[in-house]
Design an enzyme around this catalytic site. Structure first.
Site, PDB file in Angstrom:
ATOM      1  N   ASP A  11       0.869  -1.168   0.000  1.00 59.34           N
ATOM      2  CA  ASP A  11       0.000   0.000   0.000  1.00 59.34           C
ATOM      3  C   ASP A  11       0.908   1.221   0.000  1.00 59.34           C
ATOM      4  O   ASP A  11       2.115   1.106   0.253  1.00 59.34           O
ATOM      5  CB  ASP A  11      -0.896   0.002   1.250  1.00 59.34           C
ATOM      6  CG  ASP A  11      -1.791   1.223   1.302  1.00 59.34           C
ATOM      7  OD1 ASP A  11      -2.283   1.651   0.236  1.00 59.34           O
ATOM      8  OD2 ASP A  11      -1.991   1.790   2.397  1.00 59.34           O
ATOM      9  N   SER A  12       0.325   2.370  -0.244  1.00 63.01           N
ATOM     10  CA  SER A  12       1.112   3.592  -0.163  1.00 63.01           C
ATOM     11  C   SER A  12       1.502   3.902   1.284  1.00 63.01           C
ATOM     12  O   SER A  12       2.372   4.730   1.514  1.00 63.01           O
ATOM     13  CB  SER A  12       0.301   4.750  -0.747  1.00 63.01           C
ATOM     14  OG  SER A  12      -0.964   4.797  -0.146  1.00 63.01           O
ATOM     15  N   TYR A  43      -0.648   8.547  -2.692  1.00 63.86           N
ATOM     16  CA  TYR A  43      -0.827   8.198  -4.101  1.00 63.86           C
ATOM     17  C   TYR A  43      -2.107   8.856  -4.638  1.00 63.86           C
ATOM     18  O   TYR A  43      -2.261   9.056  -5.827  1.00 63.86           O
ATOM     19  CB  TYR A  43      -0.981   6.688  -4.262  1.00 63.86           C
ATOM     20  CG  TYR A  43       0.285   5.859  -4.179  1.00 63.86           C
ATOM     21  CD1 TYR A  43       1.443   6.336  -3.564  1.00 63.86           C
ATOM     22  CD2 TYR A  43       0.313   4.581  -4.717  1.00 63.86           C
ATOM     23  CE1 TYR A  43       2.583   5.544  -3.494  1.00 63.86           C
ATOM     24  CE2 TYR A  43       1.446   3.789  -4.658  1.00 63.86           C
ATOM     25  CZ  TYR A  43       2.586   4.270  -4.045  1.00 63.86           C
ATOM     26  OH  TYR A  43       3.704   3.484  -3.987  1.00 63.86           O
ATOM     27  N   GLY A  44      -3.026   9.132  -3.736  1.00 65.09           N
ATOM     28  CA  GLY A  44      -4.398   9.487  -4.114  1.00 65.09           C
ATOM     29  C   GLY A  44      -4.553  10.790  -4.847  1.00 65.09           C
ATOM     30  O   GLY A  44      -5.619  11.104  -5.363  1.00 65.09           O
ATOM     31  N   CYS A  74      -3.677  -1.003  -2.017  1.00 70.03           N
ATOM     32  CA  CYS A  74      -3.972   0.414  -2.259  1.00 70.03           C
ATOM     33  C   CYS A  74      -5.024   0.534  -3.361  1.00 70.03           C
ATOM     34  O   CYS A  74      -4.827   0.053  -4.482  1.00 70.03           O
ATOM     35  CB  CYS A  74      -2.685   1.110  -2.691  1.00 70.03           C
ATOM     36  SG  CYS A  74      -2.903   2.842  -3.095  1.00 70.03           S
ATOM     37  N   ASN A  75      -6.135   1.181  -3.034  1.00 69.08           N
ATOM     38  CA  ASN A  75      -7.211   1.352  -4.032  1.00 69.08           C
ATOM     39  C   ASN A  75      -6.725   2.197  -5.209  1.00 69.08           C
ATOM     40  O   ASN A  75      -7.062   1.919  -6.364  1.00 69.08           O
ATOM     41  CB  ASN A  75      -8.419   2.041  -3.399  1.00 69.08           C
ATOM     42  CG  ASN A  75      -9.189   1.133  -2.479  1.00 69.08           C
ATOM     43  OD1 ASN A  75     -10.241   0.646  -2.832  1.00 69.08           O
ATOM     44  ND2 ASN A  75      -8.663   0.888  -1.284  1.00 69.08           N
ATOM     45  N   THR A  76      -5.949   3.246  -4.911  1.00 72.45           N
ATOM     46  CA  THR A  76      -5.493   4.130  -5.986  1.00 72.45           C
ATOM     47  C   THR A  76      -4.597   3.359  -6.952  1.00 72.45           C
ATOM     48  O   THR A  76      -4.769   3.435  -8.175  1.00 72.45           O
ATOM     49  CB  THR A  76      -4.747   5.346  -5.406  1.00 72.45           C
ATOM     50  OG1 THR A  76      -5.585   5.987  -4.439  1.00 72.45           O
ATOM     51  CG2 THR A  76      -4.394   6.334  -6.490  1.00 72.45           C
ATOM     52  N   GLU A 150      -4.436   9.706   9.124  1.00 72.37           N
ATOM     53  CA  GLU A 150      -2.989   9.696   9.408  1.00 72.37           C
ATOM     54  C   GLU A 150      -2.700  10.499  10.685  1.00 72.37           C
ATOM     55  O   GLU A 150      -1.770  10.200  11.421  1.00 72.37           O
ATOM     56  CB  GLU A 150      -2.216  10.310   8.237  1.00 72.37           C
ATOM     57  CG  GLU A 150      -2.297   9.509   6.960  1.00 72.37           C
ATOM     58  CD  GLU A 150      -1.235   8.415   6.880  1.00 72.37           C
ATOM     59  OE1 GLU A 150      -0.120   8.654   7.336  1.00 72.37           O
ATOM     60  OE2 GLU A 150      -1.543   7.327   6.359  1.00 72.37           O
ATOM     61  N   CYS A 182     -11.101   3.226  -0.292  1.00 74.53           N
ATOM     62  CA  CYS A 182      -9.756   3.678   0.076  1.00 74.53           C
ATOM     63  C   CYS A 182      -9.340   2.930   1.332  1.00 74.53           C
ATOM     64  O   CYS A 182     -10.163   2.715   2.238  1.00 74.53           O
ATOM     65  CB  CYS A 182      -9.784   5.189   0.323  1.00 74.53           C
ATOM     66  SG  CYS A 182      -8.253   5.831   1.000  1.00 74.53           S
ATOM     67  N   THR A 183      -8.073   2.565   1.369  1.00 71.90           N
ATOM     68  CA  THR A 183      -7.560   1.778   2.502  1.00 71.90           C
ATOM     69  C   THR A 183      -7.831   2.398   3.867  1.00 71.90           C
ATOM     70  O   THR A 183      -7.998   1.693   4.852  1.00 71.90           O
ATOM     71  CB  THR A 183      -6.033   1.665   2.369  1.00 71.90           C
ATOM     72  OG1 THR A 183      -5.504   2.948   2.034  1.00 71.90           O
ATOM     73  CG2 THR A 183      -5.641   0.650   1.332  1.00 71.90           C
ATOM     74  N   HIS A 184      -7.813   3.730   3.925  1.00 74.96           N
ATOM     75  CA  HIS A 184      -7.924   4.387   5.235  1.00 74.96           C
ATOM     76  C   HIS A 184      -9.356   4.448   5.767  1.00 74.96           C
ATOM     77  O   HIS A 184      -9.564   4.662   6.953  1.00 74.96           O
ATOM     78  CB  HIS A 184      -7.406   5.821   5.128  1.00 74.96           C
ATOM     79  CG  HIS A 184      -5.913   5.923   5.043  1.00 74.96           C
ATOM     80  ND1 HIS A 184      -5.198   5.295   4.057  1.00 74.96           N
ATOM     81  CD2 HIS A 184      -5.013   6.569   5.828  1.00 74.96           C
ATOM     82  CE1 HIS A 184      -3.897   5.576   4.228  1.00 74.96           C
ATOM     83  NE2 HIS A 184      -3.771   6.342   5.292  1.00 74.96           N
TER      84      HIS A 184
HETATM   85  N1  DGL Z   1      -3.812   3.825  -0.153  1.00 77.58           N
HETATM   86  C1  DGL Z   1      -4.552   4.893  -0.775  1.00 77.58           C
HETATM   87  C2  DGL Z   1      -5.849   4.300  -1.368  1.00 77.58           C
HETATM   88  O1  DGL Z   1      -6.332   3.275  -0.934  1.00 77.58           O
HETATM   89  C3  DGL Z   1      -4.877   6.009   0.194  1.00 77.58           C
HETATM   90  C4  DGL Z   1      -3.665   6.785   0.650  1.00 77.58           C
HETATM   91  C5  DGL Z   1      -2.982   7.533  -0.476  1.00 77.58           C
HETATM   92  O2  DGL Z   1      -3.559   8.484  -1.029  1.00 77.58           O
HETATM   93  O3  DGL Z   1      -1.868   7.144  -0.787  1.00 77.58           O
HETATM   94  O4  DGL Z   1      -6.381   4.879  -2.271  1.00 77.58           O
END
Ligand code: DGL
Length: 262
Positions: A11-12, A43-44, A74-76, A150, A182-184
């Protein structure tokens, strides 16, 4: 046939630990190598080309650690980098399992919340419409959610105010299902469910991804032996302190972290 090699997850940042935790729950014999690309988060907000470059490097790092498959938590990165992606091991993302989970519960009106880049790529919209073309889909980028999580403000009045503003158009559209793209976002479930109410189903792709990985390992004869004792290793590309602080909340387990350059 069985295969004791670990599963790679990247993941990011720390958010993908929601997926790692679901994998540990669902596949207790499997070892995990987790990479949080904290040096390059977020990454988003980044372009497809940049996210594709990071994804190639991260997958390469995990393959060098002899993983048997890579889960892009990571979804992005799943949304922007996996189309036509080639690697020496299977690489699975979170969008398709997330779409499956939403389809299983929706009555026809789906809201999708995710990072700016995931929403711009339209990945969930495409995956959902492919399954059910008649679905009414409403998307909303929620750029402030990642920094709020975060910061550790997952259940804070500021987060609630921000979330009410983001979710208002989706509630006006009368959604019955909300995809946490999104992961968060699973960390925000207490706040989100207060706002959307009990009639709207929240869909978190972590559990459905773990289910899809279990199926993928079985289909590719990559499952660990049933008496295998798992070992998990966690890597981050930035210094470990911030990661460790948030990691225990997200992963629900103590974590030792190694700093690496990718
Ligand atoms: N991991 C990213 C996602 O799931 C969220 C955090 C980021 O923007 O890097 O989209």
């Amino acid at each position: 046939m069985s295969d004791p090699r670990p599963i790679g997850v990247f993941d990011s940042g720390v958010g993908g630990l929601t997926v790692a935790a679901a994998l540990m729950d669902r596949l207790p014999n499997e070892s995990i190598r987790y990479l949080g690309d904290t040096a390059r988060l977020p990454y988003g907000t980044k372009s497809p080309t940049t996210v594709q470059r990071y994804t190639e490097k991260n997958v390469g790092f995990l393959i060098d650690r002899e993983v048997k498959a890579v889960i892009v938590a990571c979804n992005t990165a799943s949304a922007l980098a996996l189309d036509g992606f080639h690697a020496d091991v299977p690489v699975w993302g979170v969008i398709e399992p997330g779409a499956d989970a939403a389809i299983a519960v929706t009555r026809g009106r789906v809201g999708v919340i995710a990072t700016e880049s995931t929403i711009a790529a339209g990945a969930y919209r495409t995956a959902l419409s492919r399954r059910r073309p008649e679905l009414d889909i409403h998307s909303q980028a929620c750029g402030l959610f990642v920094p709020l999580v975060e910061e550790g403000w997952q259940d804070d009045e500021i987060t609630e105010t921000v979330a009410r503003r983001y979710l208002a158009p989706l509630l006006d559209a009368d959604i019955d299902t909300l995809v946490l793209g999104c992961t968060h976002y699973p960390v925000l479930i207490p706040v989100l469910s207060r706002i959307v109410g009990s009639d709207v189903r929240l869909v978190d792709s972590a559990a459905s991804t773990a289910e899809a990985v279990a199926e993928g390992l079985r289909a590719n004869q990559l499952e660990a032996p049933s008496d295998h004792r798992p070992e998990h290793h966690f890597f981050a590309t930035d210094t470990a302190e911030r990661f460790a602080r948030i990691a225990s909340t997200v992963c629900r387990r103590p974590i030792t972290l190694e700093h690496v350059d990718v």
